[in-house]
Design an enzyme around this catalytic site. Sequence first.
Site, PDB file in Angstrom:
ATOM      1  N   TRP A 106      33.164  45.970  30.366  1.00  0.00           N
ATOM      2  CA  TRP A 106      33.036  44.783  31.208  1.00  0.00           C
ATOM      3  C   TRP A 106      31.653  44.710  31.848  1.00  0.00           C
ATOM      4  O   TRP A 106      31.004  43.662  31.843  1.00  0.00           O
ATOM      5  CB  TRP A 106      34.120  44.810  32.283  1.00  0.00           C
ATOM      6  CG  TRP A 106      33.897  43.918  33.462  1.00  0.00           C
ATOM      7  CD1 TRP A 106      33.659  44.291  34.747  1.00  0.00           C
ATOM      8  CD2 TRP A 106      33.905  42.482  33.470  1.00  0.00           C
ATOM      9  NE1 TRP A 106      33.514  43.192  35.553  1.00  0.00           N
ATOM     10  CE2 TRP A 106      33.662  42.067  34.800  1.00  0.00           C
ATOM     11  CE3 TRP A 106      34.081  41.514  32.485  1.00  0.00           C
ATOM     12  CZ2 TRP A 106      33.588  40.727  35.172  1.00  0.00           C
ATOM     13  CZ3 TRP A 106      34.019  40.174  32.857  1.00  0.00           C
ATOM     14  CH2 TRP A 106      33.777  39.791  34.184  1.00  0.00           C
ATOM     15  N   HIS A 148      44.459  41.005  35.017  1.00  0.00           N
ATOM     16  CA  HIS A 148      43.640  41.516  36.119  1.00  0.00           C
ATOM     17  C   HIS A 148      43.823  40.673  37.380  1.00  0.00           C
ATOM     18  O   HIS A 148      43.946  41.200  38.479  1.00  0.00           O
ATOM     19  CB  HIS A 148      42.175  41.541  35.691  1.00  0.00           C
ATOM     20  CG  HIS A 148      41.243  42.030  36.752  1.00  0.00           C
ATOM     21  ND1 HIS A 148      41.294  43.312  37.244  1.00  0.00           N
ATOM     22  CD2 HIS A 148      40.247  41.394  37.437  1.00  0.00           C
ATOM     23  CE1 HIS A 148      40.360  43.470  38.179  1.00  0.00           C
ATOM     24  NE2 HIS A 148      39.718  42.310  38.325  1.00  0.00           N
TER      25      HIS A 148
END
Length: 300
Positions: A167, A281
């Site tokens: 990420w 998330h």
Amino acid sequence: MTIEALRTPDARFESVPDFPYTPHYCDDLKGYEGLRAAYIDEGPKDARHVFLCLHGEPSWSFLYRKMIPVFLESGARVVAPDFFGFGRSDKPVNDSDYTFHFHRNYLLRLIDRLALQNITLVVQDWGGLLGLTLPAEENLRGRIQRLIVMNTALATGVSAGAGFDAWRGFMAGQPDLAVGRLMKRATPILTEAEEAAYDAPFPDQRYKAGVRRFPQLVMTAPDMEGVAESRAARDFWTNNWSGKSFMAVGAADPVFGGTMEGLRASIRGCPPPMVIPDGGHFVQEWGEPIARAALKAFGD
């Protein structure tokens, strides 16, 4: 020192769905003079409990729109700030202006400005990386009484794993991240209007310095800013925390979905989590049942 910043035009927020709350502003917080901070402040000022809802990267207080009504129904007060660089708060244009302490001290100043007491801390993502360090502050220890924690971590200077590394690498190559598109990919249940609401704070690339910086600030090395506060916080949660805790985990999160048990083990008395199997998330997008389960666990 004056910080150069941009202010998202109000018109950008006119079509935001399911978020009818009037924003409040202050532009004279100590150390942030001239920067306008935005926050939602709903419910009675003398409520028994204050839910302090802290968002993360690259979202804003809109992320809590499914939880705020549930908290308000219980008679509580809800405060949901936008970090600088996000939502309706001003957006410094220089990446270097964004640091761990820049964000953390803002929270400390805002909590004092609003004289918040009897706080239920509600955190996810950077809201947790920052917010979980707050109860270790001497002047806040008696004021934060309960915790709702979702898909986050305490960053104590060690690797966050391959998922986070991927990420961070992706974000390093995205100076003009399409925020709404990212949120939709991470949370397929979003409508087009909700996707657009996540884009609303960012008219163009100049407004996205905070979006670029947050992933790079995560404390994955022992010499990074914020490690000392995070280690002190870990010790506090393990040895000194005596409040009630509630954890919810979005199991489909590629970064935190499988790591929350370690965080739970470090929070004294934290019960087994509520698991949202298809929750990603941004698990607040499944927030209504989470909020109701938390209130039930707390006995509200």
